[in-house]
Design an enzyme around this catalytic site. Structure first.
Site, mmCIF file in Angstrom:
data_model
loop_
_atom_site.group_PDB
_atom_site.id
_atom_site.type_symbol
_atom_site.label_atom_id
_atom_site.label_comp_id
_atom_site.label_asym_id
_atom_site.label_seq_id
_atom_site.Cartn_x
_atom_site.Cartn_y
_atom_site.Cartn_z
ATOM 1 C CG HIS A 22 31.224 -60.630 48.965
ATOM 2 N ND1 HIS A 22 30.884 -60.121 47.732
ATOM 3 C CD2 HIS A 22 32.585 -60.767 48.952
ATOM 4 C CE1 HIS A 22 31.974 -59.946 47.006
ATOM 5 N NE2 HIS A 22 33.024 -60.329 47.720
ATOM 6 C CD GLU A 23 34.887 -62.417 51.503
ATOM 7 O OE1 GLU A 23 35.520 -63.292 50.869
ATOM 8 O OE2 GLU A 23 34.980 -61.206 51.246
#
Length: 269
Positions: A135-136
């Site tokens: 996600h990051e």
């Protein structure tokens, strides 16, 4: 004043069509080039490391690095398949675990990743770390930081390159740079933040799957994140993150494609 506003809006509309988010194809504002943004991110990242206690010789510290390397390799494979390998030019991947109770993780442009020990219990295991890592990293691949900073510059009348903005108003430009990583609270910017989160969810799901981690664990991770919050949730339009139900619905919609990547994940194992 009216002429200035009209000029800024016209400039924004013109530049808005000049860049697209990889994979999704969404138009995004791009006043700042990666050539300018990456060096700024590297300096800021090193400053964070100097002021923090880095966890290295522990199972969790090694896990963050291990998962990060697998995700980075998956990103390389993914972007090459999409014909977008040039988007990774200038990336210098780095993964660190910082000792702090903050329940957070982030990735600066150029692949500079930081996890805080406070999020590790929610991750629970390596697959959970992969959910967060994917996600990051997706935020960086989708140039969300660049888009956020560009929007901030436009709204504040800072025209030209990042270097020119520093000359016009160095304090404001520095603040905008920090806001590009999620710091800020203007209601007008929240729609972009929710869009970014959903894009990062979907793209990150593909990254973790291609890296050999089962994407079906992702909804469970976000459930645990929600359980860790205290107090009443604000309405989604007043939140920088999508509501839990919407997030899970979107993840489930993206799951079939992610499972296809998971099935061919031997490429990066």
């Amino acid at each position: 004043m009216l002429k200035k506003i009209i000029f800024l809006l016209a400039l924004g509309i013109t530049v808005y069509s000049c860049a697209k988010v990889p994979m999704s194809g969404r138009n995004q504002l791009s006043l700042v080039s990666n050539e300018e943004l990456l060096p700024m991110a590297y300096v800021q990242y090193n400053d964070v490391l100097k002021e923090s206690k880095i966890v290295t010789n522990t199972a969790e510290g090694q896990m963050v690095v291990r998962v990060g390397k697998r995700i980075a390799e998956a990103v390389k494979v993914f972007m090459t398949e999409q014909g977008l390998e040039k988007e990774l030019q200038g990336f210098a991947w780095e993964f660190n675990l910082i000792e702090d109770d903050i329940v957070n993780a982030w990735c600066m442009p150029g692949g500079k990743v930081a996890f805080y020990t406070g999020i590790m219990p929610i991750c629970q295991d390596e697959a959970g770390v992969a959910v967060v890592m994917g996600h990051e990293v997706a935020h960086a691949i989708a140039n969300h930081g660049r888009e956020r900073m560009s929007n901030g510059m436009l709204l504040n009348g800072l025209i030209g390159t990042a270097q020119a903005a520093m000359g016009q108003n160095p304090t404001l430009t520095q603040d905008l740079f920090l806001q590009a990583f999620g710091v800020g609270g203007q209601l007008g910017m929240l729609t972009f933040s929710r869009t970014h989160e959903l894009e990062a969810d979907q793209l990150g799901l593909n990254f973790m799957a291609l890296a050999g981690y089962d994407p079906r664990v992702a909804p469970g991770f976000w459930d645990r994140m929600g359980e860790g919050r205290t107090g009443e949730e604000p309405p989604e339009f007043l939140s920088t993150h999508p509501g839990p139900k919407r997030r899970k619905d979107e993840l489930n919609k993206a799951m079939p494609k992610a499972m296809e990547y998971y099935e061919k994940s031997d490429k990066v194992k």
